[in-house]
Design a protein around this motif. Structure first.
Motif, PDB file in Angstrom:
ATOM      1  N   SER A   1       0.838  -1.194   0.000  1.00  0.00           N
ATOM      2  CA  SER A   1       0.000   0.000   0.000  1.00  0.00           C
ATOM      3  C   SER A   1       0.873   1.243   0.000  1.00  0.00           C
ATOM      4  CB  SER A   1      -0.917   0.026   1.230  1.00  0.00           C
ATOM      5  OG  SER A   1      -0.199   0.358   2.403  1.00  0.00           O
TER       6      SER A   1
ATOM      7  N   THR B   1      -5.000   2.218   8.145  1.00  0.00           N
ATOM      8  CA  THR B   1      -4.787   3.191   7.067  1.00  0.00           C
ATOM      9  C   THR B   1      -4.084   2.600   5.855  1.00  0.00           C
ATOM     10  OG1 THR B   1      -2.690   4.017   8.001  1.00  0.00           O
ATOM     11  CG2 THR B   1      -4.725   5.091   8.736  1.00  0.00           C
TER      12      THR B   1
ATOM     13  N   ILE C   1      -5.799   3.458   2.437  1.00  0.00           N
ATOM     14  CA  ILE C   1      -6.959   4.265   2.786  1.00  0.00           C
ATOM     15  C   ILE C   1      -7.242   5.380   1.780  1.00  0.00           C
ATOM     16  CG2 ILE C   1      -5.858   6.047   4.211  1.00  0.00           C
ATOM     17  CD1 ILE C   1      -8.130   5.454   6.295  1.00  0.00           C
TER      18      ILE C   1
ATOM     19  N   PRO D   1     -10.878   3.127  -1.881  1.00  0.00           N
ATOM     20  CA  PRO D   1     -11.557   1.927  -1.362  1.00  0.00           C
ATOM     21  C   PRO D   1     -11.142   0.641  -2.060  1.00  0.00           C
ATOM     22  CG  PRO D   1     -13.088   3.344  -2.584  1.00  0.00           C
ATOM     23  CD  PRO D   1     -11.832   4.129  -2.366  1.00  0.00           C
TER      24      PRO D   1
ATOM     25  N   TYR E   1      -8.052  -0.542  -0.143  1.00  0.00           N
ATOM     26  CA  TYR E   1      -8.087  -0.562   1.318  1.00  0.00           C
ATOM     27  C   TYR E   1      -7.948  -1.979   1.866  1.00  0.00           C
ATOM     28  CZ  TYR E   1      -9.428   0.860   6.044  1.00  0.00           C
ATOM     29  OH  TYR E   1      -9.445   1.098   7.400  1.00  0.00           O
TER      30      TYR E   1
ATOM     31  N   ARG F   1     -10.998  -4.249   2.380  1.00  0.00           N
ATOM     32  CA  ARG F   1     -11.645  -4.819   1.197  1.00  0.00           C
ATOM     33  C   ARG F   1     -11.191  -6.261   1.013  1.00  0.00           C
ATOM     34  NH1 ARG F   1     -10.426  -4.189  -5.016  1.00  0.00           N
ATOM     35  NH2 ARG F   1     -12.423  -4.809  -5.935  1.00  0.00           N
TER      36      ARG F   1
ATOM     37  N   THR G   1     -13.482   6.706   1.711  1.00  0.00           N
ATOM     38  CA  THR G   1     -13.005   5.324   1.636  1.00  0.00           C
ATOM     39  C   THR G   1     -13.613   4.482   2.752  1.00  0.00           C
ATOM     40  OG1 THR G   1     -10.901   5.845   0.543  1.00  0.00           O
ATOM     41  CG2 THR G   1     -10.965   3.849   1.878  1.00  0.00           C
ATOM     42  N   LEU G   2     -13.564   4.993   3.968  1.00  0.00           N
ATOM     43  CA  LEU G   2     -14.054   4.225   5.106  1.00  0.00           C
ATOM     44  C   LEU G   2     -15.553   3.955   5.023  1.00  0.00           C
ATOM     45  CD1 LEU G   2     -12.000   5.936   7.957  1.00  0.00           C
ATOM     46  CD2 LEU G   2     -11.668   3.628   7.036  1.00  0.00           C
TER      47      LEU G   2
END
Length: 323
Positions: free
Chosen positions: A135, A144, A147, A150, A153, A156, A247-248
């Motif tokens: 990431s 995070t 983050i 999405p 993330y 996911r 995203t969250l």
């Protein structure tokens, strides 16, 4: 720690607006469809252990991206016909641990499938599933990772693994695929809520002091990790608030709870600063399943009800799996 959140009466009425974006359902339909392009390839290898009451299998199945995910399947010894199953998800940074720590549900006569959590397993219980996906810059921890988008993330991948874990459990010939419950505490509770919103034919869902709910409030209410990871990220990545919380919103337990179709048994601890009570009630009060109940532990922190809550589950879950 004394009570710090809303009063219990306020909590019972607390139902904040959902945050699901317009493409929430499409996002998850596409995500699970992509996972379905990989053969599940669930493998159950018998483990030679000195147990007489249970049979244990070392499980491997294909999760998100076809990545191998580990687990345990524990069956009452000598099981001959399909029996109901309990699928369990693990708390933050814990792994599947060792088989002897997972005997409760088999002792009650159920198949018990324990999913390892990718990339975790170095805090409290050992894990065996790497996460091969990297990431962009992130705060130490998992909250995070990816983050910024999405699609990237961390959760996911984890939520997709969790759906595939239900499929893997159902694929075993000694599991009654029509009678499956999902359970978990903290992170495992949050994952179980997500699965409840993604798998339409579960018999029961039992999240204890669930994490991963009502991110917007959690990130500004508690100083404890793991939610604090979000605030620390935004402290450095100034101006990214809107992007991060968008995203969250694709992973918020509230939004999955509103799509649940199974009965739900929750628990909450009113002195819990790790998963504040209002964040738990936010998901509970949006629960769309045909039945819901909440066990309240007024003077407990994140340990919740512990063995007392296990006793409640051992009465409640079998009623739904055997009915």
């Amino acid at each position: 720690m004394p009570h710090f959140d809303l009063s219990l009466d306020e909590l019972r009425a607390y139902k904040p607006a959902l945050t699901a974006p317009d493409d929430f359902d499409v996002f998850w339909e596409k995500t699970l469809a992509e996972a379905g392009e990989y053969a599940l390839d669930a493998r159950f290898e018998p483990v030679d252990l000195p147990y007489t009451a249970v049979d244990v299998f070392d499980v491997t199945f294909a999760g998100f991206g076809g990545h191998p995910v580990k687990g345990w399947l524990v069956l009452p010894a000598g099981t001959r016909g399909p029996i109901p199953a309990v699928v369990q998800y693990i708390g933050y940074n814990g792994g599947r641990g060792l088989p002897h720590t997972h005997l409760q549900w088999a002792a009650a006569g159920f198949a018990h499938f324990v999913m390892d959590t990718r990339g975790q397993g170095s805090g409290g219980s050992v894990g065996d599933t790497p996460d091969p996906v990297g990431s962009a810059p992130a705060v130490a921890g998992f909250m995070t990772q990816g983050i910024q988008d999405p699609h990237d993330y961390f959760y996911r991948r984890v939520y997709t693994d969790a759906v595939r874990a239900v499929e893997a459990a159902r694929s075993h010939p000694l599991v009654d695929a029509s009678r499956v419950a999902v359970v978990g505490g903290s992170q495992g509770g949050g994952i179980s809520i997500a699965v409840a919103g993604l798998v339409p034919d579960l018999r029961a869902v039992a999240p204890d002091v669930p994490f991963l709910c009502h991110f917007g409030r959690a990130a500004t209410l508690t100083e404890r990790h793991p939610y604090r990871e979000i605030a620390l990220y935004l402290k450095t990545h100034i101006g990214q608030d809107e992007r991060v919380f968008r995203t969250l919103s694709y992973f918020d337990g509230m939004n999955f709870a509103a799509r649940a179709t199974a009965p739900g048994l929750f628990s909450v601890a009113l002195e819990d600063q790790t998963c504040p009570p209002s964040t738990v009630f936010a998901a509970y009060n949006h629960w769309a399943g045909p039945e819901r109940s909440m066990e309240v532990y007024a003077f407990n922190d994140h340990e919740g009800g512990g063995s007392f809550q296990q006793a409640v589950q051992l009465q409640w879950v079998p009623r739904h799996l055997r009915g």
